[in-house]
Design a protein around this motif. Sequence first.
Motif, mmCIF file in Angstrom:
data_model
loop_
_atom_site.group_PDB
_atom_site.id
_atom_site.type_symbol
_atom_site.label_atom_id
_atom_site.label_comp_id
_atom_site.label_asym_id
_atom_site.label_seq_id
_atom_site.Cartn_x
_atom_site.Cartn_y
_atom_site.Cartn_z
ATOM 1 N N ILE A 451 0.839 -1.209 0.000
ATOM 2 C CA ILE A 451 0.000 0.000 0.000
ATOM 3 C C ILE A 451 0.868 1.251 0.000
ATOM 4 O O ILE A 451 0.609 2.227 -0.728
ATOM 5 N N SER A 452 1.942 1.228 0.801
ATOM 6 C CA SER A 452 2.859 2.371 0.876
ATOM 7 C C SER A 452 3.495 2.666 -0.483
ATOM 8 O O SER A 452 3.572 3.827 -0.912
ATOM 9 N N ARG A 454 2.330 1.864 -3.464
ATOM 10 C CA ARG A 454 1.318 2.342 -4.410
ATOM 11 C C ARG A 454 0.986 3.811 -4.163
ATOM 12 O O ARG A 454 0.839 4.601 -5.115
#
Length: 489
Positions: A451-452, A454
Motif C-alpha cells: 500500500i505504501s 502504491r
Amino acid sequence: MSLEKHASSFDEKAPTNVDRDVMQSEPSSLAVEERRLVRKLDIRIMPIACIMYLFAYLDRSNLGNARLQGLPQDTLHGDPTGVLFDWVNSVFFFSYIICQVPATILSKLYAPRIWLGCATVGWGVCSVLMSTAFNFPGLMIARIGLGVFEAGFGPGIPLYMSFFYTKEEMGMRMAYWFGFAAVAGAFGGLIAFGIQHVHAAVANWKLLFIVEGIPTVLLGLLAMVVLPNRPEETTMFNEKEREMALERMNRGIKADIGRTVTKAHIYSAFKDWRIYAAGVLYFGANCALASISAFLPTIITTFGFTNARAQLLTVPPYAVAAVYLCLTSYVSDRLQTRGIFVAAASALAGIGYVLLLSVPSNNHVRYFATFCITSGTYTTIGVIIAWFAHNLGSETKKATGIPMYMAIGQCGSVLGSHIYPKTDGPQYMRGFAVTCALQFVAALAAVILTISYRIENKRRDIKYGKAMPDAPVDTSELADKAPMFRYTP
C-alpha cells in the motif's frame, strides 16, 4: 526543387509500406537479440548460482539430518534437553547476521566471480571440518565459520543478478535460485536416507558432512572461472551485447560505473523505514524456515514414523514448495506486483501452523500442514528477494538494504532454532504458536509495504508526471527517492 525543399517534402510524406516494415522489424530484431542475450546469461549464470545455493542450504541445514544419525550422542554427550544442539544450530546465524551488511558492501569493490567463488570454497571447507569435530566447542567454531562465509554469498547473489536482469525477469530468476533451497530440503532428505543405510568406517553423520562439503569446495573453484564479472568488465560479451547489457542495467535506475560505493546511499538505507518493515516480514519467514530445516524430520517422527521413514517423508513438502514458488513468481513478474503475493504466501504458512495447533491427532492433516508451511515460507522469501532487488534505487543502497533486511530476518532464524526443544515434544505447541503468529504479522507487513509503495508512486505521478516505462532514471544522488523512480508494489 532545392535539396532543402526536397528533404522537407520527403519528411512530410507519410511512411511508405517499406518504412513501416523497417520500423516494425527494428524493435522486433532488438527483442530477438535481447532474448538471445538473456538466454546466454541464463546458461552462464543460473545453473552454477542455483547449484551454489543448493549446497549452501545443504551445508547450512544438514544439522537436522545429522541429529537423527547420532551427532548428539557422539559429540554432545547425548544432549538430553536438546539445548546444546539448539546452540550449535543457531550460532551459525550470529556470524551470518553480523557479517552480512559489511560483506555485501565490500563485495562491490571486488570482481563478483572471485568474491562469490571464494565464499563458496570457505563455507565448503567449514562444512567438511564439522565432520572432524568431537565436542561442543569444535562444532560451534565450524558453524561460526560457515556463517561468516555464507554471509558473503546469500545477500550478494540478488545484488549480482540485478546487474544482468531487469525487474520483469528477477522474480523467476530468484524463484529458480531460492527454489533450490526447497530442492536442497528434498535432496538433503534423500542423501540422509541413503547415508543412513551406509555401513562405513566413520559415523553416518560425519559422512553426511563430508559428502555435502567436498563438492561445495569444487563448485567454488568452478565459479571463479565460469561466472561473469560486471557487464562493463566481463569478457563474455561482444561489444553489441555489452551495449545492450548496459542499457538493460540502467532501465528505471542509473547503474554504478565500476567498483564504487556511495556513502550517502549507505546512510539512506539505514534511515529507510521500508527496509525495517521488510526485515519484520523476513523475520517471520525465517523463523519458520529455520525451524523447518532443522526440525522437520524430528516433527515428522512425532507422527509415529521411524527416523529413516521421516527423512524420506521430508521430500514431498519441499518439492511442492519449489513448484508453488515458481508459479507465484511467474505471475508476480507478469503483473509486476509483489506485495499481495507475499502476504498470501505468509498467510498460507500461518494456516499450516494453525492446522498443527488445532489438529493434534490426525496425521494426514498434520502432514498436509507441512506442505502449507513449506510452500508459504519458501514463496514469501523468494518473492521478497526479487521485490527488493529493484526497489532500492541504486547499487550501493541495494548492497546495504538487501543484507539489512536479511540480517534482521535472520534473527528469526535464531528464534526458530530455539523454540523446539525436546522437552516440548511431541506436540511442540509453543514453537508452533510463536511461528504461527509471526506468519500473520509478516502478512500484515507485506500489505502495509505494498500500500505504501502504491501511494508513493501515485504521489510522484501527480507531482512529477508519469514515468516512461524502462526509461533511465538518474538515481546516482537520491537513489529510490529520485522524482522519476517508481517502485514495484
